[in-house]
Write a protein that holds these residues in place. Structure first.
Motif, mmCIF file in Angstrom:
data_model
loop_
_atom_site.group_PDB
_atom_site.id
_atom_site.type_symbol
_atom_site.label_atom_id
_atom_site.label_comp_id
_atom_site.label_asym_id
_atom_site.label_seq_id
_atom_site.Cartn_x
_atom_site.Cartn_y
_atom_site.Cartn_z
ATOM 1 N N VAL A 90 -22.216 -1.360 15.424
ATOM 2 C CA VAL A 90 -21.888 -2.395 14.456
ATOM 3 C C VAL A 90 -21.959 -1.775 13.072
ATOM 4 O O VAL A 90 -23.020 -1.308 12.641
ATOM 5 N N VAL A 96 -17.072 -4.159 14.825
ATOM 6 C CA VAL A 96 -18.022 -4.256 15.936
ATOM 7 C C VAL A 96 -17.354 -3.588 17.130
ATOM 8 O O VAL A 96 -16.237 -3.952 17.512
ATOM 9 N N PRO A 176 -26.812 -5.821 13.913
ATOM 10 C CA PRO A 176 -26.330 -4.575 13.315
ATOM 11 C C PRO A 176 -27.421 -3.540 13.056
ATOM 12 O O PRO A 176 -27.150 -2.464 12.505
#
Length: 220
Positions: A90, A96, A176
């Motif tokens: 990410v 992504v 992330p």
């Protein structure tokens, strides 16, 4: 500064080999262990629902945007490739990335199941779904969702074939925190145990299915 192309190639190149891929055998019943057996032609348009650890995401695929990509994705979804697959990379305000499975044996047979590039017909806008690449004609199973408009990817050969139509807010929430630390070679060779031990907070796809035209249930 690295180009967008170099960034994505770097994170896909571990799947590319110095020797040409062997042609997959196409006989037998469809099976994830035999990439050459998954050759169904996708509908002109279809929707896929990902059930993720953050919530549901629905992607609408348009075969005319990139037919080879649409067909590969259709076959992978229908045959369960993405079940328990992690969102392993990410990059905030970029992409992504996902598409390495939890089973090392399955990853191994798909490692060189390359298919040809599609011409780029649509732009890599926010929410579009695109196959990652390690160079010309090296697409296999890795994909990314654009977190913003990434128009520079268009001229570099990245061909979107679908777009998120429900749940982009879910995509934005995918964890992330590990950045680009998960090693793709380790995910490929060790699968889910490597992810669970080293990156337990990664979000993942718990189920994926092709939706029928009325959106009520699975199609296979």
């Amino acid at each position: 500064m690295k180009s967008f192309f170099a960034t994505i190639v770097l994170c896909s190149s571990l799947l590319a080999q110095a020797t040409p891929a062997k042609k997959a055998t196409s006989g037998g019943a469809p099976s994830l262990m035999n990439p050459g057996s998954l050759r169904a032609k996708a509908p002109d348009s279809y929707k896929v629902q990902f059930t993720t650890t953050k919530g549901n995401v629905v992607i609408e695929v348009h075969r005319d945007w990139a037919p080879l990509g649409a067909d590969r994705f259709y076959n992978l979804v229908r045959n369960g490739f993405f079940t328990d697959a992690a969102f392993f990379r990410v990059v905030p305000n970029f992409i992504v990335q996902f598409g390495l499975g939890p089973n090392p044996a399955v990853n191994k047979v798909w490692q060189n199941a390359n298919f040809r590039d599609d011409p780029v017909k649509e732009s890599n806008k926010r929410g579009t779904l695109t196959f990652a690449t390690a160079g010309p004609n090296t697409r296999t199973t890795q994909l990314f969702i654009n977190l913003k408009d990434n128009a520079p990817l268009d001229a570099q050969g990245f061909a979107p074939f679908g777009t998120v139509v429900e749940g982009m807010d879910i995509v934005d929430k995918i964890y992330p925190g590990y950045g680009e630390r998960p090693a793709q070679d380790k995910i490929t060779s060790e699968g889910k145990p490597y992810i669970d031990k080293n990156f337990p907070q990664l979000d993942r796809i718990t189920a994926a299915k092709v939706l029928p035209a009325d959106g009520a249930g699975d199609k296979k």
